[in-house]
Design a protein around this motif. Structure first.
Motif, PDB file in Angstrom:
ATOM      1  N   ARG A 149      47.059  37.955  33.206  1.00  0.00           N
ATOM      2  CA  ARG A 149      45.731  37.754  33.802  1.00  0.00           C
ATOM      3  C   ARG A 149      45.804  36.640  34.847  1.00  0.00           C
ATOM      4  NH1 ARG A 149      41.193  34.659  30.197  1.00  0.00           N
ATOM      5  NH2 ARG A 149      39.857  33.934  31.914  1.00  0.00           N
ATOM      6  N   GLU A 150      45.479  36.970  36.096  1.00  0.00           N
ATOM      7  CA  GLU A 150      45.406  35.928  37.124  1.00  0.00           C
ATOM      8  C   GLU A 150      44.359  34.915  36.678  1.00  0.00           C
ATOM      9  OE1 GLU A 150      44.914  33.351  40.040  1.00  0.00           O
ATOM     10  OE2 GLU A 150      43.191  34.651  39.624  1.00  0.00           O
ATOM     11  N   ASN A 151      44.652  33.652  36.806  1.00  0.00           N
ATOM     12  CA  ASN A 151      43.930  32.628  36.059  1.00  0.00           C
ATOM     13  C   ASN A 151      43.036  31.702  36.885  1.00  0.00           C
ATOM     14  OD1 ASN A 151      43.689  32.081  33.345  1.00  0.00           O
ATOM     15  ND2 ASN A 151      45.313  30.554  33.286  1.00  0.00           N
ATOM     16  N   THR A 152      43.051  31.836  38.201  1.00  0.00           N
ATOM     17  CA  THR A 152      42.414  30.787  39.013  1.00  0.00           C
ATOM     18  C   THR A 152      41.250  31.268  39.870  1.00  0.00           C
ATOM     19  OG1 THR A 152      43.924  31.108  40.904  1.00  0.00           O
ATOM     20  CG2 THR A 152      44.626  29.571  39.170  1.00  0.00           C
ATOM     21  N   GLU A 153      41.063  32.576  39.992  1.00  0.00           N
ATOM     22  CA  GLU A 153      40.097  33.064  40.978  1.00  0.00           C
ATOM     23  C   GLU A 153      39.077  34.017  40.371  1.00  0.00           C
ATOM     24  OE1 GLU A 153      42.490  32.752  45.171  1.00  0.00           O
ATOM     25  OE2 GLU A 153      42.428  34.714  44.218  1.00  0.00           O
ATOM     26  N   CYS A 154      38.731  35.044  41.150  1.00  0.00           N
ATOM     27  CA  CYS A 154      37.745  36.052  40.763  1.00  0.00           C
ATOM     28  C   CYS A 154      36.356  35.403  40.633  1.00  0.00           C
ATOM     29  CB  CYS A 154      38.188  36.742  39.482  1.00  0.00           C
ATOM     30  SG  CYS A 154      37.383  38.314  39.138  1.00  0.00           S
ATOM     31  N   LEU A 155      35.513  35.931  39.780  1.00  0.00           N
ATOM     32  CA  LEU A 155      34.172  35.371  39.595  1.00  0.00           C
ATOM     33  C   LEU A 155      34.195  34.034  38.879  1.00  0.00           C
ATOM     34  CD1 LEU A 155      32.173  38.584  38.644  1.00  0.00           C
ATOM     35  CD2 LEU A 155      31.799  37.168  40.662  1.00  0.00           C
ATOM     36  N   TYR A 156      35.337  33.692  38.290  1.00  0.00           N
ATOM     37  CA  TYR A 156      35.412  32.466  37.498  1.00  0.00           C
ATOM     38  C   TYR A 156      35.550  31.206  38.338  1.00  0.00           C
ATOM     39  CZ  TYR A 156      35.828  35.358  33.299  1.00  0.00           C
ATOM     40  OH  TYR A 156      35.590  36.253  32.288  1.00  0.00           O
ATOM     41  N   ILE A 177      39.217  36.459  45.849  1.00  0.00           N
ATOM     42  CA  ILE A 177      40.518  37.064  45.602  1.00  0.00           C
ATOM     43  C   ILE A 177      41.387  36.729  46.806  1.00  0.00           C
ATOM     44  CG2 ILE A 177      41.829  39.199  45.330  1.00  0.00           C
ATOM     45  CD1 ILE A 177      40.184  38.688  42.892  1.00  0.00           C
ATOM     46  N   SER A 178      42.495  36.051  46.586  1.00  0.00           N
ATOM     47  CA  SER A 178      43.366  35.670  47.705  1.00  0.00           C
ATOM     48  C   SER A 178      44.711  36.378  47.607  1.00  0.00           C
ATOM     49  CB  SER A 178      43.582  34.152  47.734  1.00  0.00           C
ATOM     50  OG  SER A 178      44.440  33.742  46.685  1.00  0.00           O
ATOM     51  N   GLU A 179      45.328  36.560  48.743  1.00  0.00           N
ATOM     52  CA  GLU A 179      46.661  37.136  48.782  1.00  0.00           C
ATOM     53  C   GLU A 179      47.653  36.246  48.040  1.00  0.00           C
ATOM     54  OE1 GLU A 179      49.174  39.366  52.261  1.00  0.00           O
ATOM     55  OE2 GLU A 179      48.375  37.374  52.710  1.00  0.00           O
ATOM     56  N   PHE A 180      47.510  34.935  48.193  1.00  0.00           N
ATOM     57  CA  PHE A 180      48.418  33.977  47.567  1.00  0.00           C
ATOM     58  C   PHE A 180      48.394  34.085  46.046  1.00  0.00           C
ATOM     59  CE2 PHE A 180      48.917  29.671  45.700  1.00  0.00           C
ATOM     60  CZ  PHE A 180      50.247  29.450  46.021  1.00  0.00           C
ATOM     61  N   ALA A 181      47.202  34.030  45.456  1.00  0.00           N
ATOM     62  CA  ALA A 181      47.086  34.092  43.995  1.00  0.00           C
ATOM     63  C   ALA A 181      47.474  35.461  43.468  1.00  0.00           C
ATOM     64  CB  ALA A 181      45.663  33.740  43.575  1.00  0.00           C
ATOM     65  N   SER A 182      47.115  36.510  44.188  1.00  0.00           N
ATOM     66  CA  SER A 182      47.459  37.860  43.756  1.00  0.00           C
ATOM     67  C   SER A 182      48.966  38.069  43.758  1.00  0.00           C
ATOM     68  CB  SER A 182      46.787  38.892  44.666  1.00  0.00           C
ATOM     69  OG  SER A 182      45.380  38.733  44.666  1.00  0.00           O
ATOM     70  N   ARG A 183      49.632  37.520  44.766  1.00  0.00           N
ATOM     71  CA  ARG A 183      51.089  37.670  44.842  1.00  0.00           C
ATOM     72  C   ARG A 183      51.769  36.944  43.689  1.00  0.00           C
ATOM     73  NH1 ARG A 183      51.823  35.786  49.536  1.00  0.00           N
ATOM     74  NH2 ARG A 183      51.742  37.771  50.643  1.00  0.00           N
ATOM     75  N   ARG A 184      51.303  35.740  43.358  1.00  0.00           N
ATOM     76  CA  ARG A 184      51.905  34.996  42.251  1.00  0.00           C
ATOM     77  C   ARG A 184      51.760  35.758  40.935  1.00  0.00           C
ATOM     78  NH1 ARG A 184      50.031  28.743  42.323  1.00  0.00           N
ATOM     79  NH2 ARG A 184      48.019  29.748  41.960  1.00  0.00           N
ATOM     80  N   ALA A 185      50.588  36.316  40.705  1.00  0.00           N
ATOM     81  CA  ALA A 185      50.375  37.078  39.475  1.00  0.00           C
ATOM     82  C   ALA A 185      51.262  38.321  39.457  1.00  0.00           C
ATOM     83  CB  ALA A 185      48.906  37.474  39.351  1.00  0.00           C
ATOM     84  N   GLY A 186      51.369  38.985  40.588  1.00  0.00           N
ATOM     85  CA  GLY A 186      52.226  40.161  40.668  1.00  0.00           C
ATOM     86  C   GLY A 186      53.683  39.834  40.419  1.00  0.00           C
ATOM     87  N   GLU A 187      54.157  38.747  41.002  1.00  0.00           N
ATOM     88  CA  GLU A 187      55.539  38.325  40.790  1.00  0.00           C
ATOM     89  C   GLU A 187      55.810  38.060  39.314  1.00  0.00           C
ATOM     90  OE1 GLU A 187      58.169  38.132  42.538  1.00  0.00           O
ATOM     91  OE2 GLU A 187      57.590  38.140  44.647  1.00  0.00           O
ATOM     92  N   MET A 188      54.874  37.402  38.649  1.00  0.00           N
ATOM     93  CA  MET A 188      55.068  37.127  37.235  1.00  0.00           C
ATOM     94  C   MET A 188      55.103  38.422  36.435  1.00  0.00           C
ATOM     95  SD  MET A 188      53.099  34.492  34.677  1.00  0.00           S
ATOM     96  CE  MET A 188      53.905  33.093  35.457  1.00  0.00           C
ATOM     97  N   ALA A 189      54.233  39.367  36.757  1.00  0.00           N
ATOM     98  CA  ALA A 189      54.191  40.629  36.023  1.00  0.00           C
ATOM     99  C   ALA A 189      55.499  41.399  36.166  1.00  0.00           C
ATOM    100  CB  ALA A 189      53.021  41.477  36.514  1.00  0.00           C
ATOM    101  N   PHE A 190      56.010  41.533  37.379  1.00  0.00           N
ATOM    102  CA  PHE A 190      57.238  42.293  37.572  1.00  0.00           C
ATOM    103  C   PHE A 190      58.449  41.563  37.012  1.00  0.00           C
ATOM    104  CE2 PHE A 190      54.523  44.197  40.909  1.00  0.00           C
ATOM    105  CZ  PHE A 190      54.595  45.514  40.486  1.00  0.00           C
ATOM    106  N   SER A 191      58.455  40.244  37.138  1.00  0.00           N
ATOM    107  CA  SER A 191      59.545  39.461  36.572  1.00  0.00           C
ATOM    108  C   SER A 191      59.597  39.617  35.058  1.00  0.00           C
ATOM    109  CB  SER A 191      59.365  37.980  36.943  1.00  0.00           C
ATOM    110  OG  SER A 191      60.314  37.177  36.290  1.00  0.00           O
ATOM    111  N   MET A 192      58.428  39.535  34.407  1.00  0.00           N
ATOM    112  CA  MET A 192      58.397  39.661  32.951  1.00  0.00           C
ATOM    113  C   MET A 192      58.711  41.077  32.499  1.00  0.00           C
ATOM    114  SD  MET A 192      55.410  37.147  31.570  1.00  0.00           S
ATOM    115  CE  MET A 192      55.671  35.369  31.642  1.00  0.00           C
ATOM    116  N   ALA A 193      58.382  42.061  33.314  1.00  0.00           N
ATOM    117  CA  ALA A 193      58.734  43.438  32.965  1.00  0.00           C
ATOM    118  C   ALA A 193      60.250  43.592  32.864  1.00  0.00           C
ATOM    119  CB  ALA A 193      58.158  44.408  33.999  1.00  0.00           C
TER     120      ALA A 193
END
Length: 386
Positions: A149-156, A177-193
């Motif tokens: 779960r991206e932790n820093t943005e969205c409605l929160y 929603i920023s490109e920067f935060a979305s990319r970090r979350a994506g990198e973590m997801a694929f890395s953990m996969a």
């Protein structure tokens, strides 16, 4: 439980430095509100029960303040002293629960949201694992799912305003929603996969819950929110497309958030790693807890590149606070995730196994699982197995 959680190994060099250069692991304890004051001490008790042959570092604990009740008494929910102590003195932290009000309170903002921002904890990692998850159809199925779960943005980001209009009051909430935060979350997801797949290869195929290629499910609602969710979707897809290893080794799929919830309850075994914006991830991960029986079982970790805060998924549960019946398992597992993140994998593994044995026995269960055991009794059972 422990097999899937060992995939939680981002920033391995940083963790290696902990174990080789430090003989003391300093953990900040932030019980905050409600049952947090019961489950965080339980997690500490389990950590202190670890034998020295599997936990070589000396554990040091720092008690810290935060929460809505602290705000009511002192006018601040996340004191600067707490942040300073975390940054200057702690290697990681455990956060209990917060009783944030459902209505606007002048001057108040959620301390856990603030903590994530101040400590740059940009992803929330939530494993959902069960050998017999209860699906909507009533069937029992084994699941091994990791929700990022991206932790820093969205409605929160909590930028809301209220106005008076010709038809009465109306409110507006901004969503970022920023490109920067979305990319970090994506990198973590694929890395953990990939890391999860590496761990699975060490287990006989017959014993694996997930038997296919690594897969990342990208959750969004870009058919309606075409700008914000569109940016999220395209950025996370771009992380996969722009990395040859990800492209060759990891399958991807997309799910609209509403269909994601439907499928998760119908066929939870269909998911490996799920990555979602902040609010969707919050809702999905809480819903996924129903598959394993209780929020009291589900741990999480708020992760940055150099710091981690373990946090049970459950809330402050004011209706049972102080009754010694809160389930401490989520907090105990969150403590194990913290140990794993900081390089003490053998100690984390011992805790995972002890918890699994207690749960597997079916003899010591708190009321949320249909039993009569107390917080103290569950904690003591886990400690005994260490």
């Amino acid at each position: 439980m422990y097999t899937a959680l060992r995939s939680f190994q981002r920033a391995a060099a940083c963790r290696a430095a902990y174990t080789t250069a430090s003989k003391t692991l300093t953990i900040g304890l932030i019980p905050a509100d409600g049952i947090g004051r019961e489950v965080i001490p339980a997690a500490r008790q389990v950590l202190e029960a670890l034998p020295s042959d599997i936990m070589p570092a000396r554990l040091n604990f720092v008690d810290l303040d935060a929460g809505f009740e602290h705000f009511q008494k002192h006018g601040v929910a996340l004191p600067e002293k707490t942040l300073e102590a975390l940054k200057d003195s702690c290697d990681g932290a455990l956060f209990g629960a917060v009783s944030s009000p459902s209505h606007k309170v002048a001057g108040y903002s959620s301390p856990i949201v603030g903590l994530r921002k101040k400590m740059n904890l940009y992803a929330n990692v939530r494993p959902v694992i069960s050998g017999a998850a209860a699906t909507a159809s009533g069937e029992k199925r084994a699941i091994d799912m990791l929700i990022i779960r991206e932790n820093t943005e969205c409605l929160y980001i909590k930028e809301e305003e209220q106005h008076d209009g010709p038809d009465g009051k109306y409110a507006i909430a901004k969503r970022r929603i920023s490109e920067f935060a979305s990319r970090r979350a994506g990198e973590m997801a694929f890395s953990m996969a990939l890391q999860r797949d590496s761990m699975r290869q060490k287990v006989p195929e017959a014993e694996r819950t997930w038997k296919g290629r690594p897969k990342v499910t990208i959750v969004h609602k870009s058919n309606v929110l075409s700008v914000t969710d569109g940016l999220w979707r395209e950025t996370v897809r771009g992380v996969h497309a722009g990395n040859a290893e990800y492209t060759s080794k990891i399958d991807t799929e997309e799910q609209l958030v509403d269909s994601m919830v439907y499928r998760m309850f119908r066929e939870p075994e269909a998911f490996d790693v799920v990555v979602a914006p902040n609010m969707y991830g919050d809702i999905i991960s809480d819903g996924a807890a129903a598959l394993v029986g209780s929020l009291g079982l589900v741990p999480s970790a708020n992760v940055g590149d150099s710091f981690v805060v373990g946090e049970p998924v459950h809330g402050s549960a004011p209706d049972i606070a102080g009754k010694n019946i809160a389930n401490p398992v989520a907090a105990i597992r969150s403590a194990a995730m913290l140990l794993e993140r900081t390089g003490y994998e053998s100690a984390a593994l011992a805790i995972y196994r002890a918890v699994d044995k207690v749960l597997g026995s079916g003899q010591i269960k708190t009321p949320d699982l249909g039993g009569k055991a107390t917080t103290t009794e569950v904690t003591a059972a886990v400690c005994k197995l260490l």
